[in-house]
Design a protein around this motif. Sequence first.
Motif, PDB file in Angstrom:
ATOM      1  N   TRP A  82      -1.187 -16.757   2.469  1.00 21.85           N
ATOM      2  CA  TRP A  82      -1.162 -18.145   2.025  1.00 21.85           C
ATOM      3  C   TRP A  82      -1.138 -18.203   0.501  1.00 21.85           C
ATOM      4  CZ3 TRP A  82      -1.927 -21.360   6.445  1.00 21.85           C
ATOM      5  CH2 TRP A  82      -2.430 -20.696   7.568  1.00 21.85           C
ATOM      6  N   LEU A  83      -0.527 -19.245  -0.023  1.00 21.41           N
ATOM      7  CA  LEU A  83      -0.541 -19.509  -1.455  1.00 21.41           C
ATOM      8  C   LEU A  83      -1.215 -20.859  -1.671  1.00 21.41           C
ATOM      9  CD1 LEU A  83       0.419 -18.213  -4.129  1.00 21.41           C
ATOM     10  CD2 LEU A  83       2.476 -19.632  -3.973  1.00 21.41           C
ATOM     11  N   LEU A  84      -2.288 -20.865  -2.463  1.00 23.36           N
ATOM     12  CA  LEU A  84      -3.108 -22.052  -2.666  1.00 23.36           C
ATOM     13  C   LEU A  84      -3.027 -22.506  -4.118  1.00 23.36           C
ATOM     14  CD1 LEU A  84      -6.343 -20.685  -0.906  1.00 23.36           C
ATOM     15  CD2 LEU A  84      -4.403 -21.871   0.175  1.00 23.36           C
ATOM     16  N   ASP A  85      -3.083 -23.814  -4.332  1.00 22.66           N
ATOM     17  CA  ASP A  85      -3.192 -24.297  -5.705  1.00 22.66           C
ATOM     18  C   ASP A  85      -4.661 -24.312  -6.127  1.00 22.66           C
ATOM     19  OD1 ASP A  85      -4.361 -26.619  -4.656  1.00 22.66           O
ATOM     20  OD2 ASP A  85      -2.574 -27.865  -4.942  1.00 22.66           O
ATOM     21  N   TRP A  94       3.303 -17.451   4.641  1.00 15.86           N
ATOM     22  CA  TRP A  94       4.171 -16.440   5.203  1.00 15.86           C
ATOM     23  C   TRP A  94       3.675 -16.104   6.607  1.00 15.86           C
ATOM     24  CZ3 TRP A  94       2.686 -16.805   0.252  1.00 15.86           C
ATOM     25  CH2 TRP A  94       3.673 -16.772  -0.746  1.00 15.86           C
ATOM     26  N   ASP A  95       4.584 -16.094   7.564  1.00 14.57           N
ATOM     27  CA  ASP A  95       4.251 -15.853   8.963  1.00 14.57           C
ATOM     28  C   ASP A  95       4.146 -14.350   9.202  1.00 14.57           C
ATOM     29  OD1 ASP A  95       4.083 -15.625  11.688  1.00 14.57           O
ATOM     30  OD2 ASP A  95       5.852 -16.822  12.135  1.00 14.57           O
ATOM     31  N   ALA A  96       2.933 -13.865   9.485  1.00 17.84           N
ATOM     32  CA  ALA A  96       2.695 -12.434   9.684  1.00 17.84           C
ATOM     33  C   ALA A  96       2.488 -12.087  11.151  1.00 17.84           C
ATOM     34  CB  ALA A  96       1.477 -11.996   8.868  1.00 17.84           C
ATOM     35  N   THR A  97       3.019 -12.880  12.060  1.00 15.08           N
ATOM     36  CA  THR A  97       2.860 -12.603  13.485  1.00 15.08           C
ATOM     37  C   THR A  97       3.438 -11.235  13.828  1.00 15.08           C
ATOM     38  OG1 THR A  97       3.069 -14.962  13.966  1.00 15.08           O
ATOM     39  CG2 THR A  97       3.307 -13.439  15.814  1.00 15.08           C
TER      40      THR A  97
END
Length: 432
Positions: A82-85, A94-97
């Motif tokens: 995840w990218l958070l502000d 990003w889907d890491a399934t």
Amino acid sequence: MLVFLAGMVVGRAGLFPYPLLNAAWDALDDWRENWRHYLGLRSKYLEPTTRTAGGVTIHDKDLAFDGLTFVAAYREGRYDAWLLDMDGRTVHRWDATFSRIWPDPSHLDAVGWDGSMEIHGAWLYPDGDVLLDLGGAGTAKLDRCSNVLWTVDRHTHHHVEPLPDGGAVIPSRVQRFAPQPARPLVNVGPNGFYWDDTILIVGPDGKVREEESVIDILYRSGWASVLLSTPGSAKALRTEDPVHLNDAEVLSPALAPKFPMFAAGDIMLSLRGPNALVVVEPGTWRVKWVQMGPFIGQHDPDFLPNGHILVYDNRITGSTPKLGNTRLVEIDPATHQVVWTYEGEGDQAFYGESRGEQELLPNGNILISDSHHGRVFEIAPAAGNKTVWEWVNLVEPGYAGLVTDVQRIPRDAVSWVGQPCAGGGIPVAGGS
């Protein structure tokens, strides 16, 4: 009496059926601890917490380094990147399934359901590509839309280290089921095997160019004492995880002049088992430098611009701290002396029984992960180690989601945030 004596011999020598019985006991212990996870009731990546407030709980705008925070974490019912502000809002995911990345994982003997896979090693590139290790099950490079660029179909684990040519250095491991003549005093563990940790040099196409065993490096360099420090004089090492390689940091050309005893491209390895750091020269694969302690169960050693090394000292002593809380330790490699430490106080104190990372930020602050408590925080050493930013991954009341990797990205370095994905890319959260 004969049955009793036979049992002692089987146990001491590790003969059949001892490995089978020991493995069964370990499996039973795992089920006893994680039965809720296996039955789909509550993920094992949720940890009890006393925190009642989630998201960003501290933000000193004058002292915190402004940017976006890249985290690998369990949240919203899944383990993704995840990218958070700075306000804790998700701006990209990003889907890491696992089953999506490896629909037919022939490199694994057994595959758990997607909910059992964690990210344990992550790196965000400037263009939005990510390199993700999925907890011993392989490493994948994804583009910013989660399309798979390539995979390393090996038992990779713990860390991913990008190289200037687009490749990477990645820890891996191979299962060994018998002692080897070139490795005296290294025997199999109670379950009939041991993990042989290796270093993979991967090219920009994802192909493995070189692989070297950490155990062989130590023996070749005359440093078997690092490996054999725990069992005692002349006793065989009998454990499944003799090295536990959890990091491989490459010395960059920019920092190399600050470390005259090393050279650009040298690799610093963190060996959690013997509480040791070693610096090795790729190519010859020989040890240049060793330090054992004062850290215990350490993670994430980093080369610093001042010529020192910063270490995440877990002080692992089981489920509770017995030798003090987790701390950061700065070491002068020339003298092996500790020159600075940080250990949080009050509600900022933390203890990591495993995992952990820190990152020196451009303004001198340090970003730290408190993995088991689902917390990422930033301290300002120049302001008396004040906590200037904190994000808590509170998933539900009383439970925080595990956080394994953290990275702060300057805000002006991510122009791709918010851009649509072409070619049917995987949708991401936050409208990006």
